[in-house]
Write an enzyme that holds these catalytic residues in place. Structure first.
Site, PDB file in Angstrom:
ATOM      1  N   ASP A  67      12.329  48.707 -52.515  1.00 19.31           N
ATOM      2  CA  ASP A  67      12.776  48.301 -53.857  1.00 19.31           C
ATOM      3  C   ASP A  67      11.539  47.904 -54.659  1.00 19.31           C
ATOM      4  O   ASP A  67      10.853  46.937 -54.321  1.00 19.31           O
ATOM      5  CB  ASP A  67      13.757  47.124 -53.704  1.00 19.31           C
ATOM      6  CG  ASP A  67      14.464  46.754 -55.006  1.00 19.31           C
ATOM      7  OD1 ASP A  67      13.962  47.113 -56.088  1.00 19.31           O
ATOM      8  OD2 ASP A  67      15.510  46.079 -54.934  1.00 19.31           O
ATOM      9  N   ASP A 111      13.135  48.752 -62.435  1.00 17.80           N
ATOM     10  CA  ASP A 111      13.529  48.261 -61.106  1.00 17.80           C
ATOM     11  C   ASP A 111      14.265  49.413 -60.434  1.00 17.80           C
ATOM     12  O   ASP A 111      15.295  49.879 -60.943  1.00 17.80           O
ATOM     13  CB  ASP A 111      14.433  47.031 -61.313  1.00 17.80           C
ATOM     14  CG  ASP A 111      14.798  46.313 -60.028  1.00 17.80           C
ATOM     15  OD1 ASP A 111      14.424  46.779 -58.949  1.00 17.80           O
ATOM     16  OD2 ASP A 111      15.478  45.274 -60.132  1.00 17.80           O
ATOM     17  N   HIS A 131      21.783  43.798 -62.412  1.00 11.12           N
ATOM     18  CA  HIS A 131      21.418  42.675 -63.281  1.00 11.12           C
ATOM     19  C   HIS A 131      20.774  43.164 -64.567  1.00 11.12           C
ATOM     20  O   HIS A 131      20.069  44.176 -64.579  1.00 11.12           O
ATOM     21  CB  HIS A 131      20.441  41.773 -62.529  1.00 11.12           C
ATOM     22  CG  HIS A 131      19.344  42.543 -61.840  1.00 11.12           C
ATOM     23  ND1 HIS A 131      18.135  42.779 -62.419  1.00 11.12           N
ATOM     24  CD2 HIS A 131      19.318  43.192 -60.641  1.00 11.12           C
ATOM     25  CE1 HIS A 131      17.394  43.514 -61.594  1.00 11.12           C
ATOM     26  NE2 HIS A 131      18.089  43.794 -60.518  1.00 11.12           N
ATOM     27  N   HIS A 181      16.343  38.872 -63.771  1.00  5.14           N
ATOM     28  CA  HIS A 181      17.764  38.658 -63.511  1.00  5.14           C
ATOM     29  C   HIS A 181      18.413  37.962 -64.697  1.00  5.14           C
ATOM     30  O   HIS A 181      18.464  36.747 -64.761  1.00  5.14           O
ATOM     31  CB  HIS A 181      17.980  37.840 -62.232  1.00  5.14           C
ATOM     32  CG  HIS A 181      17.548  38.572 -60.992  1.00  5.14           C
ATOM     33  ND1 HIS A 181      16.562  38.116 -60.164  1.00  5.14           N
ATOM     34  CD2 HIS A 181      17.962  39.737 -60.471  1.00  5.14           C
ATOM     35  CE1 HIS A 181      16.391  38.988 -59.171  1.00  5.14           C
ATOM     36  NE2 HIS A 181      17.233  39.977 -59.333  1.00  5.14           N
ATOM     37  N   GLU A 197      22.518  48.459 -58.715  1.00 11.19           N
ATOM     38  CA  GLU A 197      21.993  48.608 -57.354  1.00 11.19           C
ATOM     39  C   GLU A 197      23.054  48.416 -56.279  1.00 11.19           C
ATOM     40  O   GLU A 197      23.167  47.345 -55.698  1.00 11.19           O
ATOM     41  CB  GLU A 197      20.782  47.707 -57.100  1.00 11.19           C
ATOM     42  CG  GLU A 197      20.909  46.259 -57.424  1.00 11.19           C
ATOM     43  CD  GLU A 197      19.592  45.497 -57.120  1.00 11.19           C
ATOM     44  OE1 GLU A 197      18.965  45.768 -56.093  1.00 11.19           O
ATOM     45  OE2 GLU A 197      19.228  44.633 -57.925  1.00 11.19           O
ATOM     46  N   GLU A 209      18.985  52.252 -56.377  1.00 13.69           N
ATOM     47  CA  GLU A 209      18.897  51.502 -57.638  1.00 13.69           C
ATOM     48  C   GLU A 209      18.163  52.298 -58.709  1.00 13.69           C
ATOM     49  O   GLU A 209      17.162  52.952 -58.434  1.00 13.69           O
ATOM     50  CB  GLU A 209      18.148  50.180 -57.411  1.00 13.69           C
ATOM     51  CG  GLU A 209      18.032  49.320 -58.670  1.00 13.69           C
ATOM     52  CD  GLU A 209      17.389  47.959 -58.423  1.00 13.69           C
ATOM     53  OE1 GLU A 209      16.644  47.829 -57.422  1.00 13.69           O
ATOM     54  OE2 GLU A 209      17.617  47.044 -59.226  1.00 13.69           O
TER      55      GLU A 209
HETATM   56 CO    CO Z   1      17.145  45.020 -58.948  1.00 16.06          CO
END
Ligand code: CO
Length: 291
Positions: free
Chosen positions: A85, A96, A155, A163, A188, A276
């Site tokens: 990640d 992300d 998020h 976040h 994700e 993700e």
């Molecule tokens: Co993330």
């Protein structure tokens, strides 16, 4: 969204996508985990970008928030379910993105989180609720015989903020936030052979500064000076050095100046996959920045 902001999101996404592909290609049985993590993080800096958080590399029942330790002796083993990640930031705008490498023989589990992600992305447009996105994710994962991880979520993203709202659940919930044009967020899905609930493991490698307060202990002050340029973004224990790092970290966590991110795991012996992407909501759908 201003053009300059959109372009920063898109460029961060292009960099993250390219480097995640390179990084996952480095994962092989008997390879050093530390070498892969360090190589990926170095590639981000080479591209002139920053890390939005330390490269998360979590194995098997560990779903998230693990990374290499300082001098980590671990190697990848046959059978490992490896989640990578990656968070890249440009001027604070974040991409992300995550993918799973299966060193065993569980293609359906990898497919479950990936297809759940694609199905959710296809559903994104202004007016849809995050609860509906969660239902799509849950359906794709359960339809393949696995459990979505209910207490991990996608998020919202904002400048130097990983976040924020909205939260994108991995299960159906009543209502939820209404998606609006211009929102930036990460979806994700995690698919598990275990319970679908993660809890804190004892291992902690990732921290984040959450408050500015005076602190006297020199070892603690050194850490704060060292992570000042993170602008509140997470960092790894591995990025610090010196004999007094442990006491410094413990002091800062106790003073609620640092937040600790324990590794999040499902039950021992279970396997978790993750996929993700980051996207920006457009007038009629979504622009995926991390393709
Ligand atoms: Co993330």
């Amino acid at each position: 969204m201003k053009d300059t902001v959109l372009e920063a999101y898109r460029e961060a996404g292009r960099v993250a996508s390219r480097i995640l592909r390179e990084g996952t290609a480095m994962v092989r049985v008997d390879g050093s985990i530390l070498s892969v993590v360090e190589a990926v993080e170095a590639r981000v800096r080479e591209e002139g970008a920053g890390l939005a958080f330390p490269l998360n590399l979590s194995l098997n029942e560990d779903a998230a928030h693990d990374t290499a330790t300082p001098g980590d002796p671990r190697v990848f083993r046959k059978g490992d379910m490896v989640k990578m990640d990656l968070g890249v930031q440009l001027d604070g705008y974040i991409a992300d993105t995550a993918a799973t490498v299966d060193l065993g023989d569980n293609p359906r589990l990898v497919e479950a989180s990936r297809e759940a992600l694609e199905a959710a992305i296809a559903r994104v447009r202004p007016g849809v609720t995050t609860g509906e996105l969660g239902a799509v994710i849950q359906g794709e994962i359960e339809g393949r015989g696995f459990r979505p991880v209910a207490n991990l979520t996608g998020h919202g993203l904002d400048r130097y903020r990983i976040h924020g709202p909205p939260t994108i659940p991995n299960i159906a919930i009543q209502g939820g936030a209404v998606v609006q044009e211009g929102m930036a967020f990460a979806i994700e899905p995690f698919a598990s052979t275990g319970t679908g609930m993660v809890s804190d493991a004892p291992r902690i490698q990732i921290f984040q500064q959450i408050a500015e307060k005076p602190v006297r202990l020199p070892a603690a002050r050194e850490i704060l000076a060292r992570v000042k340029d993170r602008n509140g973004l997470p960092f790894a224990r591995r990025w610090l050095d010196g004999p007094r790092v442990e006491i410094g970290l413990a002091t800062l966590v106790r003073a609620s100046i640092l937040h600790a991110y324990p590794v999040l795991h499902d039950t021992p012996g279970s396997l978790v996959s993750q996929a993700e992407h980051t996207l920006i909501v457009t007038a009629d759908g979504a622009l995926v920045t991390t393709r």
